[in-house]
Design a protein around this motif. Sequence first.
Motif, PDB file in Angstrom:
ATOM      1  N   SER A  41       0.832  -1.212   0.000  1.00 47.68           N
ATOM      2  CA  SER A  41       0.000   0.000   0.000  1.00 47.68           C
ATOM      3  C   SER A  41       0.861   1.254   0.000  1.00 47.68           C
ATOM      4  O   SER A  41       0.539   2.247  -0.660  1.00 47.68           O
ATOM      5  N   CYS A  42       1.954   1.207   0.736  1.00 50.06           N
ATOM      6  CA  CYS A  42       2.887   2.343   0.780  1.00 50.06           C
ATOM      7  C   CYS A  42       3.504   2.573  -0.591  1.00 50.06           C
ATOM      8  O   CYS A  42       3.618   3.717  -1.046  1.00 50.06           O
ATOM      9  N   ALA A  43       3.869   1.476  -1.266  1.00 48.55           N
ATOM     10  CA  ALA A  43       4.462   1.585  -2.606  1.00 48.55           C
ATOM     11  C   ALA A  43       3.456   2.157  -3.605  1.00 48.55           C
ATOM     12  O   ALA A  43       3.806   3.003  -4.438  1.00 48.55           O
ATOM     13  N   VAL A  44       2.208   1.711  -3.509  1.00 48.77           N
ATOM     14  CA  VAL A  44       1.160   2.208  -4.415  1.00 48.77           C
ATOM     15  C   VAL A  44       0.915   3.694  -4.169  1.00 48.77           C
ATOM     16  O   VAL A  44       0.800   4.488  -5.113  1.00 48.77           O
ATOM     17  N   GLN A  45       0.839   4.083  -2.878  1.00 52.25           N
ATOM     18  CA  GLN A  45       0.621   5.494  -2.549  1.00 52.25           C
ATOM     19  C   GLN A  45       1.767   6.359  -3.078  1.00 52.25           C
ATOM     20  O   GLN A  45       1.540   7.408  -3.692  1.00 52.25           O
ATOM     21  N   LEU A  46       2.997   5.909  -2.856  1.00 48.30           N
ATOM     22  CA  LEU A  46       4.156   6.663  -3.332  1.00 48.30           C
ATOM     23  C   LEU A  46       4.154   6.770  -4.857  1.00 48.30           C
ATOM     24  O   LEU A  46       4.421   7.850  -5.411  1.00 48.30           O
ATOM     25  N   CYS A  47       3.842   5.663  -5.540  1.00 48.03           N
ATOM     26  CA  CYS A  47       3.864   5.651  -6.997  1.00 48.03           C
ATOM     27  C   CYS A  47       2.857   6.647  -7.573  1.00 48.03           C
ATOM     28  O   CYS A  47       3.193   7.449  -8.446  1.00 48.03           O
ATOM     29  N   PHE A  48       1.626   6.638  -7.073  1.00 49.44           N
ATOM     30  CA  PHE A  48       0.610   7.575  -7.551  1.00 49.44           C
ATOM     31  C   PHE A  48       0.974   9.013  -7.199  1.00 49.44           C
ATOM     32  O   PHE A  48       0.745   9.934  -7.988  1.00 49.44           O
ATOM     33  N   PHE A  49       1.538   9.186  -6.012  1.00 52.93           N
ATOM     34  CA  PHE A  49       1.957  10.519  -5.580  1.00 52.93           C
ATOM     35  C   PHE A  49       3.023  11.085  -6.523  1.00 52.93           C
ATOM     36  O   PHE A  49       2.948  12.247  -6.944  1.00 52.93           O
ATOM     37  N   LEU A  50       3.998  10.260  -6.895  1.00 47.62           N
ATOM     38  CA  LEU A  50       5.073  10.707  -7.786  1.00 47.62           C
ATOM     39  C   LEU A  50       4.562  10.944  -9.205  1.00 47.62           C
ATOM     40  O   LEU A  50       4.945  11.923  -9.855  1.00 47.62           O
ATOM     41  N   ILE A  51       3.701  10.051  -9.699  1.00 45.67           N
ATOM     42  CA  ILE A  51       3.163  10.205 -11.051  1.00 45.67           C
ATOM     43  C   ILE A  51       2.354  11.493 -11.161  1.00 45.67           C
ATOM     44  O   ILE A  51       2.511  12.270 -12.113  1.00 45.67           O
ATOM     45  N   LEU A  52       1.484  11.740 -10.174  1.00 43.80           N
ATOM     46  CA  LEU A  52       0.659  12.953 -10.202  1.00 43.80           C
ATOM     47  C   LEU A  52       1.504  14.205  -9.991  1.00 43.80           C
ATOM     48  O   LEU A  52       1.191  15.263 -10.536  1.00 43.80           O
ATOM     49  N   GLY A  53       2.578  14.081  -9.212  1.00 51.27           N
ATOM     50  CA  GLY A  53       3.487  15.209  -9.031  1.00 51.27           C
ATOM     51  C   GLY A  53       4.182  15.584 -10.330  1.00 51.27           C
ATOM     52  O   GLY A  53       4.306  16.765 -10.664  1.00 51.27           O
ATOM     53  N   SER A  54       4.622  14.572 -11.094  1.00 54.75           N
ATOM     54  CA  SER A  54       5.260  14.845 -12.384  1.00 54.75           C
ATOM     55  C   SER A  54       4.238  15.390 -13.382  1.00 54.75           C
ATOM     56  O   SER A  54       4.562  16.259 -14.203  1.00 54.75           O
ATOM     57  N   THR A  55       2.985  14.909 -13.292  1.00 57.15           N
ATOM     58  CA  THR A  55       1.918  15.450 -14.141  1.00 57.15           C
ATOM     59  C   THR A  55       1.707  16.924 -13.861  1.00 57.15           C
ATOM     60  O   THR A  55       1.513  17.727 -14.784  1.00 57.15           O
ATOM     61  N   GLU A  56       1.750  17.309 -12.590  1.00 56.55           N
ATOM     62  CA  GLU A  56       1.573  18.716 -12.233  1.00 56.55           C
ATOM     63  C   GLU A  56       2.694  19.575 -12.824  1.00 56.55           C
ATOM     64  O   GLU A  56       2.441  20.668 -13.352  1.00 56.55           O
ATOM     65  N   CYS A  57       3.928  19.085 -12.757  1.00 55.92           N
ATOM     66  CA  CYS A  57       5.051  19.826 -13.351  1.00 55.92           C
ATOM     67  C   CYS A  57       4.833  20.045 -14.845  1.00 55.92           C
ATOM     68  O   CYS A  57       4.999  21.157 -15.352  1.00 55.92           O
ATOM     69  N   LEU A  58       4.469  18.972 -15.539  1.00 52.72           N
ATOM     70  CA  LEU A  58       4.288  19.053 -16.987  1.00 52.72           C
ATOM     71  C   LEU A  58       3.100  19.932 -17.363  1.00 52.72           C
ATOM     72  O   LEU A  58       3.166  20.714 -18.312  1.00 52.72           O
ATOM     73  N   LEU A  59       2.017  19.821 -16.594  1.00 48.21           N
ATOM     74  CA  LEU A  59       0.811  20.596 -16.911  1.00 48.21           C
ATOM     75  C   LEU A  59       1.029  22.089 -16.658  1.00 48.21           C
ATOM     76  O   LEU A  59       0.526  22.939 -17.405  1.00 48.21           O
ATOM     77  N   LEU A  60       1.780  22.412 -15.631  1.00 48.08           N
ATOM     78  CA  LEU A  60       2.113  23.820 -15.386  1.00 48.08           C
ATOM     79  C   LEU A  60       2.942  24.393 -16.538  1.00 48.08           C
ATOM     80  O   LEU A  60       2.766  25.554 -16.926  1.00 48.08           O
ATOM     81  N   ALA A  61       3.847  23.574 -17.087  1.00 39.64           N
ATOM     82  CA  ALA A  61       4.638  24.016 -18.235  1.00 39.64           C
ATOM     83  C   ALA A  61       3.759  24.199 -19.469  1.00 39.64           C
ATOM     84  O   ALA A  61       3.918  25.169 -20.226  1.00 39.64           O
ATOM     85  N   VAL A  62       2.817  23.291 -19.666  1.00 34.20           N
ATOM     86  CA  VAL A  62       1.885  23.396 -20.796  1.00 34.20           C
ATOM     87  C   VAL A  62       1.042  24.668 -20.686  1.00 34.20           C
ATOM     88  O   VAL A  62       0.823  25.376 -21.682  1.00 34.20           O
ATOM     89  N   MET A  63       0.581  24.978 -19.490  1.00 34.65           N
ATOM     90  CA  MET A  63      -0.232  26.182 -19.276  1.00 34.65           C
ATOM     91  C   MET A  63       0.577  27.447 -19.541  1.00 34.65           C
ATOM     92  O   MET A  63       0.058  28.439 -20.056  1.00 34.65           O
ATOM     93  N   ALA A  64       1.860  27.438 -19.197  1.00 34.44           N
ATOM     94  CA  ALA A  64       2.728  28.584 -19.475  1.00 34.44           C
ATOM     95  C   ALA A  64       2.929  28.738 -20.989  1.00 34.44           C
ATOM     96  O   ALA A  64       2.898  29.856 -21.519  1.00 34.44           O
ATOM     97  N   TYR A  65       3.122  27.618 -21.683  1.00 32.74           N
ATOM     98  CA  TYR A  65       3.293  27.667 -23.143  1.00 32.74           C
ATOM     99  C   TYR A  65       2.025  28.200 -23.819  1.00 32.74           C
ATOM    100  O   TYR A  65       2.094  28.980 -24.780  1.00 32.74           O
ATOM    101  N   ASP A  66       0.872  27.807 -23.302  1.00 32.63           N
ATOM    102  CA  ASP A  66      -0.406  28.308 -23.831  1.00 32.63           C
ATOM    103  C   ASP A  66      -0.488  29.830 -23.711  1.00 32.63           C
ATOM    104  O   ASP A  66      -0.923  30.514 -24.643  1.00 32.63           O
TER     105      ASP A  66
END
Length: 307
Positions: A96-121
């Motif tokens: 459960s800890c591994a699953v929580q960490l994995c989703f946390f990291l994936i969504l964190g990287s998504t936030e980084c990328l989406l913020l960059a996309v919004m700036a490019y827009d």
Amino acid sequence: MAGENYTIVMEFILVGFSNFPKLQGFLFAVFLIMYMNILIGNGLIIAITKTDPALQTPMYFFLGNFSFLEICYTSVILPKLLTNFWSDNKSISLLSCAVQLCFFLILGSTECLLLAVMAYDRYVAICKPLNYPLIMNHKFCFQLVVFSWIGGIPVQIGQTYQIFSLPFCGSNILNHAFCDIPPLLKLACGDTSMNELSVYVVLVLFSMASSLIILWSYFKIIAPILKLPSATSRYKAFSTCFSHLIVVGLFYGSAAIMYVQPKASESEEIDKVLSLFYTIVTPMFNPVIYSLRNKVVIAALRKLLTK
């Protein structure tokens, strides 16, 4: 290590805020209110960006996705944290800890990328207004969003696998609010220097790359805005960027302090507060930040609420 006895860790005890036993009820109420604000605030942003005709533009398409991301991001952390306030059993299994960490990291990287996309827009909208509908067409916007959501999955799954391939032996007390890399590395046996290097490489890959795109976009934006003939036009252009810049500053600022601070200055209690700041506090204020200076969003919210 071969000659010593170690207990293999099969679960962790999430300490959270249990060192404040008299405040458990109060803290539960505070975090529950924050969670409800995140769900309602970001849910309203999603609703208006989907239904209001005035908000059917790339900027609000990205904003709707960003609000949905914030709901997912906090839902990885808060339900377990809220449960622990009332439960005597504060354990979380290794899986459960591994699953929580994995989703946390994936969504964190998504936030980084989406913020960059919004700036490019914003860069395309201000610097290339005549070509904006052609460049930021529906297909391209959809592709950018899909890339933001799935771009970090392979890397972060590998990162999670690498962390949980380490032997955890001895103490299973995880002095944190959720499963995160820095507290997990503290409980790992043996040399973790390669894992720490890997964490920094991934941080550079996502946060540094996306922040450079954001900085480049706004560097390109400043000159055209300053050349606008009227103060009203300049104010309007700056206001469309201002909210995004505040969110970027809050997210990257607190995350950088958490992950990049020198080891000598680390404090577990400060780490807990900082981690909650960029995982809970920032998502809670995002709807307010994006609607406070945006008359179109405010008008859409009023229309939705009156209905």
